[in-house]
Design a protein around this motif. Structure first.
Motif, PDB file in Angstrom:
ATOM      1  N   VAL A   1       0.860  -1.180   0.000  1.00 48.31           N
ATOM      2  CA  VAL A   1       0.000   0.000   0.000  1.00 48.31           C
ATOM      3  C   VAL A   1       0.897   1.232   0.000  1.00 48.31           C
ATOM      4  O   VAL A   1       1.646   1.467   0.941  1.00 48.31           O
ATOM      5  N   ARG A   2       0.822   2.011  -1.093  1.00 43.90           N
ATOM      6  CA  ARG A   2       1.665   3.197  -1.236  1.00 43.90           C
ATOM      7  C   ARG A   2       0.892   4.503  -1.094  1.00 43.90           C
ATOM      8  O   ARG A   2       1.477   5.560  -0.913  1.00 43.90           O
ATOM      9  N   GLN A   3      -0.438   4.413  -1.226  1.00 46.18           N
ATOM     10  CA  GLN A   3      -1.246   5.628  -1.166  1.00 46.18           C
ATOM     11  C   GLN A   3      -2.658   5.221  -0.769  1.00 46.18           C
ATOM     12  O   GLN A   3      -3.129   4.151  -1.149  1.00 46.18           O
ATOM     13  N   CYS A   4      -3.343   6.063  -0.007  1.00 48.50           N
ATOM     14  CA  CYS A   4      -4.754   5.869   0.328  1.00 48.50           C
ATOM     15  C   CYS A   4      -5.513   7.102  -0.124  1.00 48.50           C
ATOM     16  O   CYS A   4      -5.035   8.227   0.038  1.00 48.50           O
ATOM     17  N   ASN A   5      -6.691   6.896  -0.693  1.00 49.97           N
ATOM     18  CA  ASN A   5      -7.493   7.997  -1.216  1.00 49.97           C
ATOM     19  C   ASN A   5      -8.919   7.916  -0.701  1.00 49.97           C
ATOM     20  O   ASN A   5      -9.431   6.819  -0.463  1.00 49.97           O
ATOM     21  N   LEU A   6      -9.565   9.068  -0.590  1.00 48.77           N
ATOM     22  CA  LEU A   6     -10.986   9.168  -0.284  1.00 48.77           C
ATOM     23  C   LEU A   6     -11.674   9.922  -1.407  1.00 48.77           C
ATOM     24  O   LEU A   6     -11.120  10.885  -1.939  1.00 48.77           O
ATOM     25  N   SER A   7     -12.870   9.482  -1.756  1.00 53.86           N
ATOM     26  CA  SER A   7     -13.671  10.176  -2.761  1.00 53.86           C
ATOM     27  C   SER A   7     -15.040  10.453  -2.161  1.00 53.86           C
ATOM     28  O   SER A   7     -15.792   9.521  -1.857  1.00 53.86           O
ATOM     29  N   GLY A   8     -15.351  11.737  -1.976  1.00 58.89           N
ATOM     30  CA  GLY A   8     -16.665  12.133  -1.473  1.00 58.89           C
ATOM     31  C   GLY A   8     -17.590  12.440  -2.650  1.00 58.89           C
ATOM     32  O   GLY A   8     -17.180  13.081  -3.614  1.00 58.89           O
ATOM     33  N   ASN A   9     -18.800  11.968  -2.567  1.00 60.32           N
ATOM     34  CA  ASN A   9     -19.770  12.109  -3.660  1.00 60.32           C
ATOM     35  C   ASN A   9     -21.077  12.625  -3.083  1.00 60.32           C
ATOM     36  O   ASN A   9     -21.721  11.942  -2.288  1.00 60.32           O
ATOM     37  N   ARG A  10     -21.469  13.814  -3.500  1.00 64.35           N
ATOM     38  CA  ARG A  10     -22.584  14.487  -2.846  1.00 64.35           C
ATOM     39  C   ARG A  10     -23.958  13.949  -3.212  1.00 64.35           C
ATOM     40  O   ARG A  10     -24.898  14.084  -2.446  1.00 64.35           O
ATOM     41  N   ALA A  11     -24.087  13.316  -4.391  1.00 63.94           N
ATOM     42  CA  ALA A  11     -25.429  12.956  -4.858  1.00 63.94           C
ATOM     43  C   ALA A  11     -25.496  11.538  -5.409  1.00 63.94           C
ATOM     44  O   ALA A  11     -24.493  10.984  -5.865  1.00 63.94           O
ATOM     45  N   ARG A  12     -26.695  11.000  -5.408  1.00 65.84           N
ATOM     46  CA  ARG A  12     -26.971   9.728  -6.073  1.00 65.84           C
ATOM     47  C   ARG A  12     -26.807   9.939  -7.576  1.00 65.84           C
ATOM     48  O   ARG A  12     -27.160  10.991  -8.101  1.00 65.84           O
ATOM     49  N   GLY A  13     -26.242   8.956  -8.275  1.00 62.59           N
ATOM     50  CA  GLY A  13     -26.116   9.039  -9.727  1.00 62.59           C
ATOM     51  C   GLY A  13     -24.787   9.561 -10.225  1.00 62.59           C
ATOM     52  O   GLY A  13     -24.589   9.675 -11.431  1.00 62.59           O
ATOM     53  N   ILE A  14     -23.863   9.885  -9.322  1.00 61.51           N
ATOM     54  CA  ILE A  14     -22.531  10.304  -9.763  1.00 61.51           C
ATOM     55  C   ILE A  14     -21.805   9.078 -10.298  1.00 61.51           C
ATOM     56  O   ILE A  14     -21.785   8.029  -9.670  1.00 61.51           O
ATOM     57  N   LEU A  15     -21.240   9.217 -11.488  1.00 59.66           N
ATOM     58  CA  LEU A  15     -20.484   8.123 -12.099  1.00 59.66           C
ATOM     59  C   LEU A  15     -19.049   8.583 -12.285  1.00 59.66           C
ATOM     60  O   LEU A  15     -18.811   9.622 -12.903  1.00 59.66           O
ATOM     61  N   ARG A  16     -18.123   7.827 -11.726  1.00 65.00           N
ATOM     62  CA  ARG A  16     -16.694   8.115 -11.857  1.00 65.00           C
ATOM     63  C   ARG A  16     -16.042   6.944 -12.583  1.00 65.00           C
ATOM     64  O   ARG A  16     -16.175   5.803 -12.176  1.00 65.00           O
TER      65      ARG A  16
ATOM     66  N   THR B   1     -26.537   6.225  -3.566  1.00 66.19           N
ATOM     67  CA  THR B   1     -27.122   7.062  -2.524  1.00 66.19           C
ATOM     68  C   THR B   1     -26.470   8.442  -2.570  1.00 66.19           C
ATOM     69  O   THR B   1     -25.391   8.603  -3.134  1.00 66.19           O
ATOM     70  N   ASP B   2     -27.105   9.392  -1.951  1.00 68.84           N
ATOM     71  CA  ASP B   2     -26.467  10.678  -1.701  1.00 68.84           C
ATOM     72  C   ASP B   2     -25.352  10.474  -0.676  1.00 68.84           C
ATOM     73  O   ASP B   2     -25.394   9.529   0.117  1.00 68.84           O
ATOM     74  N   ASP B   3     -24.383  11.353  -0.692  1.00 68.54           N
ATOM     75  CA  ASP B   3     -23.341  11.425   0.337  1.00 68.54           C
ATOM     76  C   ASP B   3     -22.553  10.123   0.498  1.00 68.54           C
ATOM     77  O   ASP B   3     -22.321   9.658   1.608  1.00 68.54           O
ATOM     78  N   ALA B   4     -22.123   9.532  -0.627  1.00 66.67           N
ATOM     79  CA  ALA B   4     -21.317   8.306  -0.579  1.00 66.67           C
ATOM     80  C   ALA B   4     -19.844   8.666  -0.402  1.00 66.67           C
ATOM     81  O   ALA B   4     -19.341   9.595  -1.028  1.00 66.67           O
ATOM     82  N   LEU B   5     -19.168   7.903   0.441  1.00 68.52           N
ATOM     83  CA  LEU B   5     -17.748   8.118   0.704  1.00 68.52           C
ATOM     84  C   LEU B   5     -17.007   6.827   0.362  1.00 68.52           C
ATOM     85  O   LEU B   5     -17.289   5.773   0.925  1.00 68.52           O
ATOM     86  N   VAL B   6     -16.048   6.929  -0.582  1.00 68.35           N
ATOM     87  CA  VAL B   6     -15.334   5.761  -1.092  1.00 68.35           C
ATOM     88  C   VAL B   6     -13.868   5.856  -0.679  1.00 68.35           C
ATOM     89  O   VAL B   6     -13.253   6.919  -0.784  1.00 68.35           O
ATOM     90  N   HIS B   7     -13.312   4.722  -0.234  1.00 66.98           N
ATOM     91  CA  HIS B   7     -11.926   4.647   0.225  1.00 66.98           C
ATOM     92  C   HIS B   7     -11.150   3.694  -0.671  1.00 66.98           C
ATOM     93  O   HIS B   7     -11.661   2.633  -1.037  1.00 66.98           O
ATOM     94  N   TYR B   8      -9.925   4.085  -1.026  1.00 70.21           N
ATOM     95  CA  TYR B   8      -9.061   3.277  -1.882  1.00 70.21           C
ATOM     96  C   TYR B   8      -7.719   3.044  -1.195  1.00 70.21           C
ATOM     97  O   TYR B   8      -7.104   3.989  -0.711  1.00 70.21           O
ATOM     98  N   LEU B   9      -7.245   1.807  -1.200  1.00 70.38           N
ATOM     99  CA  LEU B   9      -5.849   1.493  -0.916  1.00 70.38           C
ATOM    100  C   LEU B   9      -5.202   1.313  -2.281  1.00 70.38           C
ATOM    101  O   LEU B   9      -5.712   0.555  -3.115  1.00 70.38           O
ATOM    102  N   MET B  10      -4.077   1.972  -2.519  1.00 71.82           N
ATOM    103  CA  MET B  10      -3.449   1.965  -3.844  1.00 71.82           C
ATOM    104  C   MET B  10      -2.047   1.362  -3.762  1.00 71.82           C
ATOM    105  O   MET B  10      -1.287   1.672  -2.848  1.00 71.82           O
TER     106      MET B  10
END
Length: 177
Positions: free
Chosen positions: A44-59, A125-134
């Motif tokens: 694991v060299r990096q950790c990231n968080l992605s905050g998403n305010r609304a339902r339907g956000i596609l990354r 959902t609204d307000d989804a929080l995604v965590h990544y180990l990279m």
């Protein structure tokens, strides 16, 4: 932890095995030895968080080109996402196939994404929080992507009233590999 093979070689859904008592629970989400026993040798060299305010956000669908290809362990800490990976490894028996899994705090699942796969998700959902180990550091020059709706992959994304996609992600070309 419980490791469940996906239809894509080397990609795993990982379910923590919580231990409950009167205080709540405790569960491991990373164990280098258990991951290695399943063929995952990831530093694991990096950790990231992605905050998403609304339902339907596609990354997505994102990946880094060699020699900076990265592995990821993705989890959803709040809300829920429809997480998708696409196998872009030309020598793979599952080349251009995809796998999808719902990630949420309620199911506790994580998704291991090996190098050579594109990754993306849509918030459920609204307000989804995604965590990544990279496994690798982000290298801007190595950043790549393919279109989320490329017919070569046949991904069925969940229906939403309004899908929110960045201009960069909308501009990715069809996959020609």
């Amino acid at each position: 932890m419980r490791f469940i093979e996906t239809s894509l070689p080397g990609a795993w859904v990982i379910e923590p095995e919580p231990h409950y008592d009167e205080r709540g629970f405790f569960a491991r989400t990373w164990c280098e030895r258990e991951f290695r026993e399943h063929g995952i040798a990831m530093a694991v060299r990096q950790c990231n968080l992605s905050g998403n305010r609304a339902r339907g956000i596609l990354r997505g669908l994102h990946y880094q080109a060699s020699p900076h290809a990265e592995a990821k362990v993705v989890s959803c800490l709040r809300g829920a996402i429809h997480d998708v990976i696409v196998d872009l490894r030309p020598d793979s028996p599952s080349f251009k196939r995809h796998a999808a899994v719902e990630l949420s705090p309620g199911n506790g699942r994580m998704l291991y994404v090996p190098p050579g796969m594109a990754h993306g998700y849509q918030t459920l959902t609204d307000d989804a929080l995604v965590h990544y180990l990279m496994s690798e550091h982000y290298v801007a020059e190595a950043q790549r992507g393919v279109r989320w709706d490329d017919p070569a992959f046949g991904i069925e994304w969940p229906a939403v009233e309004a899908r929110i996609i960045s201009a960069r992600d909308l501009a990715y070309p069809d996959f020609l590999g």
